[in-house]
Scaffold this motif. Structure first.
Motif, PDB file in Angstrom:
ATOM      1  N   SER A 204       0.794  -1.241   0.000  1.00 12.56           N
ATOM      2  CA  SER A 204       0.000   0.000   0.000  1.00 12.56           C
ATOM      3  C   SER A 204       0.823   1.286   0.000  1.00 12.56           C
ATOM      4  N   LEU A 205       2.089   1.197   0.387  1.00 11.53           N
ATOM      5  CA  LEU A 205       2.876   2.419   0.607  1.00 11.53           C
ATOM      6  C   LEU A 205       2.972   3.301  -0.634  1.00 11.53           C
ATOM      7  N   LYS A 206       3.180   2.680  -1.783  1.00 11.36           N
ATOM      8  CA  LYS A 206       3.328   3.445  -3.029  1.00 11.36           C
ATOM      9  C   LYS A 206       2.106   4.343  -3.263  1.00 11.36           C
ATOM     10  N   TYR A 207       0.916   3.789  -3.060  1.00 16.55           N
ATOM     11  CA  TYR A 207      -0.315   4.546  -3.299  1.00 16.55           C
ATOM     12  C   TYR A 207      -0.491   5.650  -2.252  1.00 16.55           C
ATOM     13  N   ILE A 208      -0.133   5.328  -1.017  1.00 19.08           N
ATOM     14  CA  ILE A 208      -0.251   6.332   0.060  1.00 19.08           C
ATOM     15  C   ILE A 208       0.686   7.506  -0.212  1.00 19.08           C
ATOM     16  N   GLN A 209       1.888   7.212  -0.661  1.00 20.34           N
ATOM     17  CA  GLN A 209       2.845   8.286  -0.967  1.00 20.34           C
ATOM     18  C   GLN A 209       2.332   9.172  -2.110  1.00 20.34           C
ATOM     19  N   GLU A 210       1.784   8.522  -3.139  1.00 23.24           N
ATOM     20  CA  GLU A 210       1.258   9.280  -4.286  1.00 23.24           C
ATOM     21  C   GLU A 210       0.093  10.180  -3.871  1.00 23.24           C
ATOM     22  N   LEU A 211      -0.830   9.624  -3.055  1.00 25.71           N
ATOM     23  CA  LEU A 211      -2.034  10.361  -2.674  1.00 25.71           C
ATOM     24  C   LEU A 211      -1.747  11.442  -1.629  1.00 25.71           C
ATOM     25  N   SER A 212      -0.761  11.185  -0.767  1.00 23.06           N
ATOM     26  CA  SER A 212      -0.466  12.143   0.307  1.00 23.06           C
ATOM     27  C   SER A 212       0.434  13.280  -0.171  1.00 23.06           C
ATOM     28  N   GLY A 213       1.319  12.975  -1.137  1.00 24.34           N
ATOM     29  CA  GLY A 213       2.206  14.014  -1.668  1.00 24.34           C
ATOM     30  C   GLY A 213       3.012  14.688  -0.566  1.00 24.34           C
ATOM     31  N   ASP A 214       2.999  16.024  -0.558  1.00 22.67           N
ATOM     32  CA  ASP A 214       3.780  16.787   0.421  1.00 22.67           C
ATOM     33  C   ASP A 214       3.213  16.690   1.837  1.00 22.67           C
ATOM     34  N   ASN A 215       2.025  16.110   1.965  1.00 22.64           N
ATOM     35  CA  ASN A 215       1.398  16.011   3.292  1.00 22.64           C
ATOM     36  C   ASN A 215       1.832  14.762   4.069  1.00 22.64           C
ATOM     37  N   MET A 216       2.722  13.950   3.488  1.00 21.72           N
ATOM     38  CA  MET A 216       3.179  12.732   4.179  1.00 21.72           C
ATOM     39  C   MET A 216       3.705  13.060   5.573  1.00 21.72           C
ATOM     40  N   GLU A 217       4.395  14.189   5.672  1.00 23.62           N
ATOM     41  CA  GLU A 217       5.061  14.522   6.940  1.00 23.62           C
ATOM     42  C   GLU A 217       4.080  14.811   8.069  1.00 23.62           C
ATOM     43  N   GLN A 218       2.857  15.177   7.729  1.00 23.90           N
ATOM     44  CA  GLN A 218       1.911  15.510   8.798  1.00 23.90           C
ATOM     45  C   GLN A 218       1.142  14.282   9.303  1.00 23.90           C
ATOM     46  N   ILE A 219       1.295  13.133   8.620  1.00 21.74           N
ATOM     47  CA  ILE A 219       0.586  11.914   9.021  1.00 21.74           C
ATOM     48  C   ILE A 219       1.384  11.181  10.110  1.00 21.74           C
ATOM     49  N   LYS A 220       0.680  10.725  11.140  1.00 18.13           N
ATOM     50  CA  LYS A 220       1.301   9.894  12.173  1.00 18.13           C
ATOM     51  C   LYS A 220       1.198   8.427  11.730  1.00 18.13           C
ATOM     52  N   PHE A 221       2.340   7.778  11.594  1.00 16.98           N
ATOM     53  CA  PHE A 221       2.346   6.377  11.172  1.00 16.98           C
ATOM     54  C   PHE A 221       2.434   5.475  12.401  1.00 16.98           C
ATOM     55  N   VAL A 222       1.524   4.506  12.459  1.00 19.19           N
ATOM     56  CA  VAL A 222       1.377   3.649  13.635  1.00 19.19           C
ATOM     57  C   VAL A 222       1.511   2.193  13.203  1.00 19.19           C
ATOM     58  N   ALA A 223       2.149   1.382  14.058  1.00 19.32           N
ATOM     59  CA  ALA A 223       2.337  -0.051  13.779  1.00 19.32           C
ATOM     60  C   ALA A 223       1.602  -0.877  14.824  1.00 19.32           C
ATOM     61  N   ILE A 224       1.027  -1.990  14.396  1.00 15.37           N
ATOM     62  CA  ILE A 224       0.292  -2.864  15.311  1.00 15.37           C
ATOM     63  C   ILE A 224       1.242  -3.652  16.209  1.00 15.37           C
ATOM     64  N   GLY A 225       2.505  -3.791  15.796  1.00 14.33           N
ATOM     65  CA  GLY A 225       3.469  -4.549  16.599  1.00 14.33           C
ATOM     66  C   GLY A 225       4.893  -4.254  16.169  1.00 14.33           C
ATOM     67  N   PRO A 226       5.879  -4.833  16.862  1.00  9.31           N
ATOM     68  CA  PRO A 226       7.284  -4.508  16.599  1.00  9.31           C
ATOM     69  C   PRO A 226       7.790  -4.914  15.217  1.00  9.31           C
ATOM     70  N   THR A 227       7.296  -6.020  14.672  1.00  9.57           N
ATOM     71  CA  THR A 227       7.749  -6.449  13.340  1.00  9.57           C
ATOM     72  C   THR A 227       7.331  -5.428  12.284  1.00  9.57           C
ATOM     73  N   THR A 228       6.092  -4.963  12.375  1.00  8.89           N
ATOM     74  CA  THR A 228       5.598  -3.956  11.432  1.00  8.89           C
ATOM     75  C   THR A 228       6.313  -2.624  11.654  1.00  8.89           C
ATOM     76  N   ALA A 229       6.609  -2.308  12.908  1.00  6.80           N
ATOM     77  CA  ALA A 229       7.341  -1.065  13.209  1.00  6.80           C
ATOM     78  C   ALA A 229       8.726  -1.090  12.552  1.00  6.80           C
ATOM     79  N   ARG A 230       9.372  -2.245  12.597  1.00  7.32           N
ATOM     80  CA  ARG A 230      10.702  -2.351  11.964  1.00  7.32           C
ATOM     81  C   ARG A 230      10.595  -2.184  10.450  1.00  7.32           C
ATOM     82  N   ALA A 231       9.507  -2.714   9.864  1.00  7.98           N
ATOM     83  CA  ALA A 231       9.303  -2.575   8.414  1.00  7.98           C
ATOM     84  C   ALA A 231       9.081  -1.108   8.038  1.00  7.98           C
TER      85      ALA A 231
END
Length: 264
Positions: A204-231
């Motif tokens: 999903s990341l590619k689409y999120i980056q395209e849709l968010s554009g310059d607003n990526m920096e204002q989004i808080k990214f959250v992980a359900i667990g440590p493995t996803t956080a590392r990714a």
């Protein structure tokens, strides 16, 4: 405040997805978008192993999908009757280890008693198994093609025999791009986005980056667990919060904290 969760919606016995309900209690408007689909593999071989409980010391389930593979096996050739009459009882005489309450709930519905569900991730479950397991017989571990190596390695290092079998693989959900585009066009930029697996992030990341554009920096990214956080970190994304456990309440608490000034 609008938040986006990249997971399948699943209604509980109250007719609502528990993540939507918990986030709503904090005044957060959650939308769920599925990013993964699944294909099941090797079911005849898995059924053969399930039919031989005397050959194993127990079972390990680290995902709801692995439990679903059991259910699919039992649908074939009247195996459900055999399960009820003998197999279930034989497996219940052994340890059935699980990660997370969602997976435990599905295993319980099949009539099996579980342990370890309060271990929030595979690493903690491996520690739990290592502290208890003494059987000379291998533990049967149905898993996906992208399983982490932490649990198998920890068990191997402690000399605990384990036999893994690949029973499913993750593939991208066919509606990711359309659903994300629809969300962004109707709701705008979400205050936070929660990822539930490394593969969900990858698809999903590619689409999120395209849709968010310059607003990526204002989004808080959250992980359900440590493995996803590392990714997330490996992709160069700042992890605003990792849920303390993979539960709706822990995630809601984490997102609320992340969205406050000062963050998580």
């Amino acid at each position: 405040m609008k938040v986006l969760l990249l997971k399948d919606p699943k209604e509980d016995d109250r007719g609502q997805d528990p993540y939507i309900r918990e986030l709503g209690l904090y005044g957060l408007e959650a939308t769920l978008i599925p990013v993964l689909s699944f294909e099941f593999l090797s079911l005849p071989s898995f059924l053969e192993k399930l039919s031989q409980p005397d050959s194993y010391g127990g079972l390990i389930f680290t995902s709801p999908r692995a439990v679903e593979a059991v259910e699919l096996c039992l649908e074939k050739d009247n195996k459900a009757e055999v399960w009820k009459k003998s197999l279930k009882e034989k497996w219940n005489a052994k340890s059935v280890y699980v990660v997370g309450n969602a997976t435990a709930s599905l295993v319980n519905k099949m009539g099996l008693h579980t342990e370890g569900e309060n271990c929030g991730n595979a690493e903690k479950l491996a520690e739990y198994i290592c502290s208890r397991e003494s059987s000379a017989l291998p533990l049967l571990f149905p898993c996906g093609t992208l399983k982490g190596e932490i649990l198998p390695k920890m068990l191997k290092d402690k000399g605990i025999p384990m036999e893994s079998i690949l029973v499913y693989q993750k593939i991208p959900h066919p509606g990711i791009q359309v659903n994300l585009h629809s969300y962004y066009s109707q709701q705008g930029i979400p205050a936070s986005i929660t990822f539930f697996s490394p593969s969900g992030l990858m698809y999903s990341l590619k689409y999120i980056q395209e849709l968010s554009g310059d607003n990526m920096e204002q989004i808080k990214f959250v992980a359900i667990g440590p493995t996803t956080a590392r990714a997330l970190a490996a992709q160069g994304l700042p992890v605003s919060c990792t849920a303390e456990s993979p539960t709706p309440r822990a995630l809601a608490t984490g997102i609320r904290t992340a969205l406050q000034p000062g963050g998580c």
